[in-house]
Design a protein around this motif. Structure first.
Motif: not given
Length: 591
Positions: A254-277
């Motif tokens: 449960x913890x191992x799935x929770x962490x990468x899923x959250x990281x991927x959501x943050x990475x998506x936000x970071x990718x979108x931020x980089x694309x826009x920036x």
């Protein structure tokens, strides 16, 4: 309808979780000064994170502008940043750890204090290993929710606040990309939290099973080996340990799935931020240093954001452990409504139609017992195993509470006496002798008698014939006897228990199979000692060996929770009833 019920259940669960967590935080409340210090420490840590991004912006801008003369100030700045970060980390970590250990101590002592007051019925239905697991493993889990969660919340939360403030300062429009990711992170965390709470309960139970299995096997190692139970106990422990492993792995998944899923959501936000920036219209409004600093701060914020999402799992583990701990702490203590002081009682006892049924049982253990025991007399209880002898004796110190009818001591109901003063008037020698890891003298002068003089202890030891084997011990009364008197024989252990009862010199004495572990020669010595000990005090003697109770003032024969015969030894033999039958059986068996 089912949807409404489910919604109500969820609201109830949230309310219950919050109530439990508030109760836990109550243990940390006295240490609010340490919390303030921790807040300041982690605030310094969080500020240095934002300052490091700002420092990088200044470095890039200085290099781009050719302002190389600023290198001294920039070098000094980085030293100051890391020095402050170290100071902030130390202050925050030390103070919150101080709170953690204080909370562990307070919880553990409160739990143990409650265990000392729980009624006998609770111990009869609860495994000792389960209680030990609560005192050790569960308490540590609880403190994680109170302190580790707050530590992470303060440190990472303040870091996020500092970095988000700096990001908003650089470009508030780009910063909103991170905000859009928040609901998705919340959904993942909520799902993981519910599962973590359920798995934590199972894990705590599995720890209790392991402790119980190990405790029983260790204490009963002789029985295990002599009766060929090694394989059975091995399988039982392996099964409990494997169940613990499986529950732990479910939590890890449960913890191992929770962490990468959250990281991927943050990475998506970071990718979108980089694309826009990197869009020309955006780049045109930012300096190179500002752009690099923005990306650096955005990258730095991902780790504390991820760690903040793990707080929920820490809290759920703690809340699940808190449920089990507070369940014990909320158990009612022994009923003690009496206010009368029993000091000075003569020991006159009367049982009036006493009935008693053990909790969870349907058949009464005692069925309308009526019995008068004059002060100073010795009454022997005789009967088959399970006839109610020990149950009746356990009524006097009120170990078996909740009877029907009445029990009077000097004409006053037992319930009218305070428990402490009542038990001060009773000495007890159990069939299963309990000794503690200490010296022989410590075990004779135990508890309230710890201040007894050396002469008094030695006199009690002589009266119980402890001195017969005392001379063979290297340190005499100061000999360490090991856990539960493991260094002594059964007969020696019971003589120490008898010496303890003699030293107490109480007006009421209960001897529950007090000579069962003695050989014939030792029994003769003890009988001689007991004859002087019982003089002047009311004594209840429970014995299977009829030879040990022939001189009793009255012998009470019990069967199936009832008194079927009573009288002196000679009177009962003359009746040729149950007592005479027992006598014949024991003589035929060589008793």
């Amino acid at each position: 309808m089912s949807s409404k019920t489910s919604s109500q259940n969820q609201e109830g669960a949230v309310h219950s979780t919050w109530q439990l967590y508030k109760r836990l935080l109550g243990y940390a409340r006295p240490y609010w000064v340490a919390f303030v210090a921790s807040f300041i420490g982690f605030a310094i840590y969080g500020a240095t994170q934002a300052w490091s991004a700002r420092w990088l912006e200044q470095v890039v801008n200085a290099v781009q502008a050719g302002e190389l003369d600023q290198r001294g100030m920039l070098a000094l700045t980085v030293l100051v940043i890391f020095a402050l970060r170290g100071i902030g980390t130390f202050i925050g970590t030390y103070t919150i750890s101080h709170v953690a250990r204080q909370v562990v101590h307070a919880l553990r002592t409160d739990l143990f204090d409650r265990m000392l007051t729980l009624p006998s019925s609770y111990y009869q239905r609860t495994a000792s290993g389960e209680l030990l697991a609560k005192l050790t493993y569960n308490v540590e889990q609880v403190t994680g929710a109170v302190t580790n969660a707050i530590k992470t919340g303060l440190r990472e939360g303040l870091t996020v606040v500092g970095l988000m403030g700096y990001l908003l300062y650089l470009n508030w429009k780009l910063t909103l990309v991170f905000v859009l990711a928040a609901p998705f992170i919340g959904i993942v965390v909520t799902i993981a939290s519910k599962r973590m709470r359920m798995l934590s309960r199972r894990l705590q139970k599995s720890v209790g099973d392991i402790t119980s299995s190990a405790s029983e096997s260790i204490k009963g190692y002789q029985v295990v080996r002599i009766f060929g139970g090694t394989q059975q106990e091995r399988q039982r422990f392996h099964k409990a340990s494997d169940n613990n492993r499986r529950q732990m792995m479910k939590m890890v998944v449960t913890q191992s799935l929770n962490t990468p899923i959250v990281q991927f959501i943050i990475a998506m936000a970071l990718a979108g931020l980089l694309f826009i920036a990197m869009h020309p219209s955006v780049m045109g409004t930012m300096t190179t240093g500002g752009f690099v600093a923005f990306l650096t701060a955005a990258g730095l914020i991902t780790k504390p954001l991820r760690q903040l999402t793990e707080i929920s799992s820490i809290i759920q583990k703690g809340v699940a452990a808190a449920e089990s701990i507070f369940d014990v702490m909320d158990q009612p203590a022994e009923r003690d409504s009496g206010e009368r002081n029993a000091k000075g009682v003569s020991g006159d006892l009367r049982f009036e139609q006493v009935r008693f049924t053990y909790p969870g049982q349907d058949t009464p253990a005692l069925k309308g017992i009526s019995l008068d025991i004059p002060s100073g007399s010795t009454v022997a209880l005789v009967g088959r195993s399970g006839s109610g002898k020990s149950t009746l004796a356990a009524m006097l110190p009120r170990f078996n509470d909740g009877w029907e009818g009445n029990i009077l001591l000097d004409g006053v109901s037992l319930n009218d006496y305070s428990l402490l003063s009542l038990r001060e008037q009773i000495a007890l020698v159990n069939q299963h002798v309990v000794l503690f890891n200490g010296t022989l003298a410590d075990n004779i002068a135990y508890g309230a008698m710890a201040g007894a003089s050396r002469e008094a202890i030695m006199a009690a030891a002589e009266a119980a014939h402890v001195t017969e084997f005392l001379d063979r011990l290297e340190n005499g009364l100061d000999t360490m006897i090991g856990e539960d008197g493991v260094m002594l024989s059964g007969g020696q252990r019971q003589r120490i228990a008898i010496a303890r009862a003699i030293l107490k010199d109480a007006p009421l004495l209960i001897l529950d199979e007090a000579t069962s572990a003695l050989d014939t020669e030792s029994e003769r010595h003890i009988q001689a000692a007991l004859e002087s000990v019982v003089k002047g005090r009311t004594t209840l003697v429970i014995a299977h060996r009829l030879s040990t109770i022939e001189k009793a003032d009255m012998i009470v024969v019990m069967d199936d929770g009832e008194i079927i015969e009573k009288g002196s030894h000679q009177e009962l033999l003359a009746k040729e009833g149950a007592y005479a039958s027992f006598r014949v059986q024991q003589e035929a068996g060589g008793a």
